[in-house]
Design an enzyme around this catalytic site. Structure first.
Site, short mmCIF file in Angstrom:
data_model
loop_
_atom_site.label_atom_id
_atom_site.label_comp_id
_atom_site.label_asym_id
_atom_site.label_seq_id
_atom_site.Cartn_x
_atom_site.Cartn_y
_atom_site.Cartn_z
N HIS A 146 -46.61 -36.28 100.34
CA HIS A 146 -48.07 -35.16 100.13
C HIS A 146 -47.48 -34.06 99.33
CE1 HIS A 146 -51.47 -33.31 101.29
NE2 HIS A 146 -50.99 -31.92 100.19
N GLU A 150 -41.75 -36.63 93.10
CA GLU A 150 -41.71 -37.97 94.16
C GLU A 150 -41.26 -39.21 94.54
OE1 GLU A 150 -46.77 -37.01 95.23
OE2 GLU A 150 -46.62 -38.81 94.18
C1 GRF Z 1 -49.23 -39.02 94.59
O1 GRF Z 1 -49.47 -38.10 94.35
C2 GRF Z 1 -49.26 -38.25 96.31
O2 GRF Z 1 -48.57 -37.74 96.55
C3 GRF Z 1 -50.81 -38.80 96.89
O3 GRF Z 1 -51.18 -39.78 95.79
C4 GRF Z 1 -50.85 -40.01 95.03
C5 GRF Z 1 -50.72 -41.66 94.75
O4 GRF Z 1 -49.77 -41.74 93.66
N1 GRF Z 1 -50.44 -39.09 97.73
P1 GRF Z 1 -49.49 -43.03 93.50
O5 GRF Z 1 -50.78 -44.27 93.85
O6 GRF Z 1 -48.40 -43.23 94.14
O7 GRF Z 1 -49.44 -43.42 92.14
#
Ligand code: GRF
Length: 195
Positions: free
Chosen positions: A108, A173
């Protein structure tokens, strides 16, 4: 361990997980990628890697539970052990959560418990906080509320836009999600030994 990835968008987190497997920082394989939004770029990323892909459009299902029953079928048919939500923009129900108890993780884009739900990055900008970030957590029926496994802090700069901030959060992330998954695998194998 076989992973099942649920995604709605670009799939950059799926790519980061796949790269961590390639680099052997993460053990296991991606058995299936399931996406819901037609045309989501994640399907191309998966196809390039020859990862099986299934499209389940949530609009074709009468309820969240009906979608989750179908998710269960597909995940089980692909022998999935651990479900990784990677930008899955749907609320999941006990149908899925009870089907994979303690076996669903999510990433998240905020420092939970701040800014749960949709538009977490815009919420952080609107509130005017100086530090935000991202969180990996176990999925429970409450949205963005399960046990926190990893977090990274990201400063908000004076000239940040939603786009620039999103890019900096996503680069964190991509670092913490694979690491948190690897740590969680350890945790699962130890709980298995103890139980
Ligand atoms: C990410 O930023 C995550 O935090 C959110 O949705 C986004 C997905 O990005 N839940 P991706 O599809 O992995 O590029």
């Amino acid at each position: 361990m076989r992973f099942g990835i649920l995604a709605s968008g670009s799939g950059s987190n799926m790519e980061a997980i796949a790269q961590a497997i390639d680099g052997q920082g993460l053990k296991g394989e991606i058995g299936i990628v399931i996406y819901n939004e037609p045309g989501a770029y994640v399907q191309h990323r998966a196809a390039v890697r020859r990862i099986p892909v299934v499209h389940l459009n949530h609009r074709d299902f009468g309820s969240r539970e009906a979608l989750d029953h179908q998710l269960m079928k597909v995940l089980n048919a692909h022998g999935v052990d651990l479900v990784l939500m990677a930008g899955w923009m749907r609320v999941v129900t006990p149908v899925l959560i009870d089907g994979f108890p303690e076996r669903i993780l999510n990433i998240h884009p905020s420092l939970l418990p701040s800014f749960r739900g949709m538009h977490a990055i815009q919420q952080a900008l609107d509130y005017g906080v100086k530090i935000t970030g991202c969180t990996v957590h176990v999925v429970v029926p409450d949205v963005d509320a399960g046990r926190i496994l990893a977090q990274a802090a990201v400063p908000i700069l004076p000239d940040d836009t939603p786009h620039s901030l999103r890019l900096r959060i996503q680069s964190q992330e991509h670092r913490i999600y694979p690491e948190a998954i690897a740590d969680y695998q350890q945790h699962l194998s130890q709980s298995h030994v103890l139980s």
